[in-house]
Design an enzyme around this catalytic site. Structure first.
Site, mmCIF file in Angstrom:
data_model
loop_
_atom_site.group_PDB
_atom_site.id
_atom_site.type_symbol
_atom_site.label_atom_id
_atom_site.label_comp_id
_atom_site.label_asym_id
_atom_site.label_seq_id
_atom_site.Cartn_x
_atom_site.Cartn_y
_atom_site.Cartn_z
ATOM 1 N N SER A 62 -13.101 62.199 9.789
ATOM 2 C CA SER A 62 -12.415 62.791 10.934
ATOM 3 C C SER A 62 -10.951 63.005 10.608
ATOM 4 C CB SER A 62 -12.516 61.866 12.147
ATOM 5 O OG SER A 62 -11.666 62.298 13.200
ATOM 6 N N TYR A 91 -11.430 53.534 15.289
ATOM 7 C CA TYR A 91 -12.122 54.739 14.817
ATOM 8 C C TYR A 91 -11.382 55.371 13.649
ATOM 9 C CZ TYR A 91 -14.159 59.436 14.973
ATOM 10 O OH TYR A 91 -14.766 60.623 14.655
ATOM 11 N N LYS A 105 -12.691 55.806 9.780
ATOM 12 C CA LYS A 105 -12.854 57.130 9.175
ATOM 13 C C LYS A 105 -11.953 57.305 7.954
ATOM 14 C CE LYS A 105 -16.102 58.912 11.712
ATOM 15 N NZ LYS A 105 -17.454 59.107 11.119
#
Length: 262
Positions: free
Chosen positions: A146, A159, A163
């Site tokens: 991401s 998150y 990533k």
């Protein structure tokens, strides 16, 4: 013909998180390019719908309903592909994701769970798939990272960290597995999937995200699927250890959660 270099005829792919969104679009795109596909997610009814789309292209589909946070279950997909479809050539590590949280609500356990779901799952499946790939002509692995793994915004610590780790895992695995297995990734921007449904239903938020994206639109799952076909096909055969940034040109996050100062 240059378009022939994008064909995947006779190859077998495994796609995780393929019941909807990016995974579903990717599985169908790989089938349209000529691959047979093993697809896995939690919900069998979703997998059945995607499998019908794959079979409509003339390719074979195998569905595996599983909790892919279970590392044994995700690793087992490689053996399933080899047993049911005869080989393994492509792995797309799409399963992942983590809900945003403020810093003080992000426990060490939550951070570790984010790493497990986004990185350990990719490692488990790839590690199981590589021996099968080496029985043939090699293979290609694509990891879905991401853009938040290379930028910063409040609320995305778990998150974004996971990533970012997946992005560097991609580079390190590429070094370990070259030259016979290529490993690349995609740094995905804001794509209209179920995870952005709330955004899409709020015209003001959606309009701001579009305005903050240089291409002035949110992504479509097929934008990512096209990049995956490229990376897996002979057209992308001179790439390994790379992250394609398919994000509409973002250089900063286009979604702010509005978390206040501490």
């Amino acid at each position: 013909m240059i378009l022939d270099k994008f064909r995947l005829d006779g190859q077998v792919a495994v796609v995780t998180g393929a019941g909807r969104g990016l995974g579903a679009a990717t599985a169908v795109a790989l089938a349209e390019a000529g691959a047979d596909v093993v697809i896995s997610a939690r919900t069998q009814s979703q997998l059945d719908t995607v499998a019908d789309e794959i079979r409509a292209t003339g390719r074979r589909a195998v569905t595996v309903a599983a909790d892919l946070s279970d590392l044994d279950a995700v690793a087992g997909l490689a053996d399933t592909a080899a047993a049911e479809l005869g080989r393994v050539d492509i792995v797309v590590n799409n399963v992942g994701g983590t809900m945003p949280k403020p810093f003080l609500d992000t426990s060490p356990k939550f951070l570790e769970e984010a790493f497990r779901f986004n990185v350990s799952t990719a490692h488990a499946l790839t590690r199981a798939a590589v021996p099968h790939m080496l029985e043939g002509e090699g293979g290609s692995v694509v990891n879905i990272s991401s853009m938040i793994g290379r930028t910063s915004e409040r609320g995305f610590l778990a998150y974004g960290t996971a990533k970012a780790a997946l992005a560097h895992w991609t580079r390190l695995a590429a070094a370990d597995l070259s030259p016979r297995v290529r490993v690349n990734g995609i740094a995905v921007g804001s794509v209209l999937t179920s995870s952005l449904e709330v955004v899409a239903q709020n015209p003001e938020v959606k309009a701001k995200m579009e305005a903050d994206t240089p291409l002035h639109r949110l992504g479509d799952p097929t934008d990512i699927a096209a990049g995956i076909v490229y990376l897996c096909s002979p057209a992308g055969s001179y790439l390994t250890g790379k992250l394609l940034e398919i994000d509409g040109g973002l250089v900063a996050a286009n979604l702010q959660l509005g978390l206040p100062d501490l």
